[in-house]
Design a protein around this motif. Structure first.
Motif, PDB file in Angstrom:
ATOM      1  N   LYS A 163      18.056 -14.909   8.694  1.00  0.00           N
ATOM      2  CA  LYS A 163      18.985 -16.224   9.414  1.00  0.00           C
ATOM      3  C   LYS A 163      18.609 -17.035   9.019  1.00  0.00           C
ATOM      4  O   LYS A 163      17.342 -17.852   9.385  1.00  0.00           O
ATOM      5  CB  LYS A 163      19.275 -14.562  10.554  1.00  0.00           C
ATOM      6  N   ASP A 164      19.203 -18.521   9.196  1.00  0.00           N
ATOM      7  CA  ASP A 164      19.236 -19.385   9.509  1.00  0.00           C
ATOM      8  C   ASP A 164      18.836 -19.812  10.724  1.00  0.00           C
ATOM      9  O   ASP A 164      19.324 -18.850  11.403  1.00  0.00           O
ATOM     10  CB  ASP A 164      20.112 -20.744   8.299  1.00  0.00           C
ATOM     11  N   VAL A 185      21.211 -15.082   5.723  1.00  0.00           N
ATOM     12  CA  VAL A 185      20.751 -15.369   3.906  1.00  0.00           C
ATOM     13  C   VAL A 185      20.569 -14.386   3.225  1.00  0.00           C
ATOM     14  O   VAL A 185      21.216 -14.642   1.952  1.00  0.00           O
ATOM     15  CB  VAL A 185      19.956 -16.970   4.352  1.00  0.00           C
ATOM     16  N   ALA A 215      23.052 -16.098   0.910  1.00  0.00           N
ATOM     17  CA  ALA A 215      24.409 -17.512   1.276  1.00  0.00           C
ATOM     18  C   ALA A 215      23.318 -18.586   0.792  1.00  0.00           C
ATOM     19  O   ALA A 215      21.556 -18.368   0.683  1.00  0.00           O
ATOM     20  CB  ALA A 215      24.004 -18.337   2.413  1.00  0.00           C
ATOM     21  N   LYS A 252      23.390 -17.272  10.726  1.00  0.00           N
ATOM     22  CA  LYS A 252      24.473 -17.488   9.108  1.00  0.00           C
ATOM     23  C   LYS A 252      22.865 -16.332   8.776  1.00  0.00           C
ATOM     24  O   LYS A 252      22.419 -16.724   8.181  1.00  0.00           O
ATOM     25  CB  LYS A 252      24.558 -18.564   9.021  1.00  0.00           C
TER      26      LYS A 252
END
Length: 137
Positions: A114-115, A121, A86, A119
């Protein structure tokens, strides 16, 4: 003389490249390491999103840091695979890793970035040489 987890943490915190990247250690214990990067304009690519090299750097760092927290010795990355899942252009990102296999001379790890919302990434796997005693890289 035994190497302590705190000594390993300090070796990363005093690394010029680690500091240049702006990475921060959130948690550093044996078998458990977490790092953070606050995204700024200096780590963005021409599309205005986080540069892939930053993902790879964080995955390399987190896997090597975790391995060193466990083995208490140096290691060298032999292979690093990164999957970009992402795009992200602002906020904080966090990386953690797990050991998939640890042998005397080789280790295989995986890491995730992760963010702030959890989520994923990016993900990555790495093969590392565990350097014992006076052995060279």
């Amino acid at each position: 003389m035994a190497i302590l987890v705190q000594d390993i943490r300090e070796s990363f915190e005093s690394s010029p490249f680690f500091n240049h990247m702006g990475i921060e250690i959130i948690h550093f214990e044996e078998h458990s390491v977490k790092i953070k990067l606050t995204i700024n304009e200096h780590v963005l690519n021409a599309n205005g999103t986080l540069h892939g090299g930053v993902h790879a750097t964080m995955l390399d760092f987190i896997q090597g840091m975790l391995l060193r927290s466990i083995t208490k010795t140096r290691c060298a990355t032999l292979n690093l695979n990164t999957q970009y899942l992402a795009a992200i252009s602002e906020g904080d990102i966090f990386a953690e890793a797990n050991v998939l296999q640890l042998g005397y001379k080789l280790a295989f790890l995986e890491g995730e970035i992760k963010d702030s919302f959890g989520k994923i990434v990016a993900k990555g796997t790495g093969t590392f040489k565990v350097i014992r005693g006076s052995e060279s890289i």
